[in-house]
Enzyme design. Structure first.
Site, mmCIF file in Angstrom:
data_model
loop_
_atom_site.group_PDB
_atom_site.id
_atom_site.type_symbol
_atom_site.label_atom_id
_atom_site.label_comp_id
_atom_site.label_asym_id
_atom_site.label_seq_id
_atom_site.Cartn_x
_atom_site.Cartn_y
_atom_site.Cartn_z
ATOM 1 C CE1 TYR A 154 -0.290 -32.676 8.780
ATOM 2 C CE2 TYR A 154 -2.598 -32.693 9.443
ATOM 3 C CZ TYR A 154 -1.406 -32.013 9.252
ATOM 4 O OH TYR A 154 -1.334 -30.682 9.552
ATOM 5 C CE LYS A 158 1.037 -31.492 11.944
ATOM 6 N NZ LYS A 158 1.990 -30.404 12.233
#
Length: 259
Positions: A154, A158
């Site tokens: 994640y 990002k």
């Protein structure tokens, strides 16, 4: 919650718009008088939110190129314009050590978290923004600036999205502004596993004394897309309750009174 910010009558696409930050953002735009087109995976929830906001919606996976194209086409066909794009939809899977990550799930995460936002910007640009201008906001995360247990996929995605946002800002100006917001810990379903077990302890360590609410981030999204931010592009706005500066709360280390 807001004034119109010059957004009345503008058409806005919000992905991941049936809960959390996406829902709060879609509601904020509708309250400001914008025409809202929403997307999420659950068809029933998309219908509910679109009906609540007096807008339109399309259920599907933003990682699917056909859905991304159909979503932007829906906004253009319904409202005749596409002024604002909010890339909010994301996945936090695979969760766990990167050495255990399934390559297929890793690729899916990058498809949803990085590739889909780029594709949606491309469709919005070709369909409307190249000729008429517009604003794009991507929802990143405060965590993109550091590492943490279990969130390697994640956070890496990002971090890539943050760079993509800045690259697009450089390429698409002056007509299109591209910015990002980076929330800290917010009371969303996706982050429930983090905040629910120890909310009071986490909040006590933040300078502003609480975890975030979706509307905290929605206000920042709305402002970045508004005429009030007309000289802002390539920026990443931290909305984190002071997470980045919380080390200053450790007063015992300096033998300081109070907390």
């Amino acid at each position: 919650m807001t004034s119109s910010y010059g957004l009345r009558g503008r058409a806005v696409v919000v992905t991941g718009a049936t809960r959390g930050i996406g829902l709060a953002s879609a509601r904020a735009f509708a309250e400001a008088g914008a025409l809202v087109c929403v997307s999420a995976r659950d068809a029933d929830q998309v219908r509910r939110v679109a009906g609540e906001l007096g807008g339109v919606g399309l259920a599907g996976n933003v990682g699917d190129p056909s859905h991304a194209r159909a979503l932007t086409d829906l906004c253009l066909e319904t409202f005749g314009r596409l002024d604002v794009l909010v890339n909010n939809a994301a996945t936090n899977q695979p969760f766990g050590p990167l050495m255990d990550a399934d390559p297929e799930v890793w690729r899916e995460a990058f498809t949803v978290n990085v590739e889909a936002p780029l594709r949606l910007v491309q469709y919005a640009w070709r369909g409307w923004m190249r000729e008429h201008g517009g604003a794009v906001v991507t929802v990143c995360t405060e965590g993109a600036g550091h590492v943490g247990p279990g969130v390697g996929a994640y956070g890496t995605g990002k971090a890539a999205l943050l760079h993509l946002t800045q690259q697009l800002a450089g390429e698409l100006g002056p007509g299109v502004r591209v910015n990002s917001v980076s929330p800290g810990l917010v009371r969303t379903e996706m982050a429930r596993f983090v905040w629910e077990p120890g909310e009071s302890e986490i909040a006590a360590g933040l300078p502003l004394g609480r975890i975030g609410e979706p509307q905290d981030v929605a206000r920042a999204v709305l402002w970045l897309c508004s005429d009030e931010a007309e000289w802002v592009t390539g920026a990443d706005l931290l909305v984190d309750g002071g997470t980045r500066v919380r080390a200053a709360r450790t007063r015992d280390a300096y033998h300081l009174p109070g907390a």
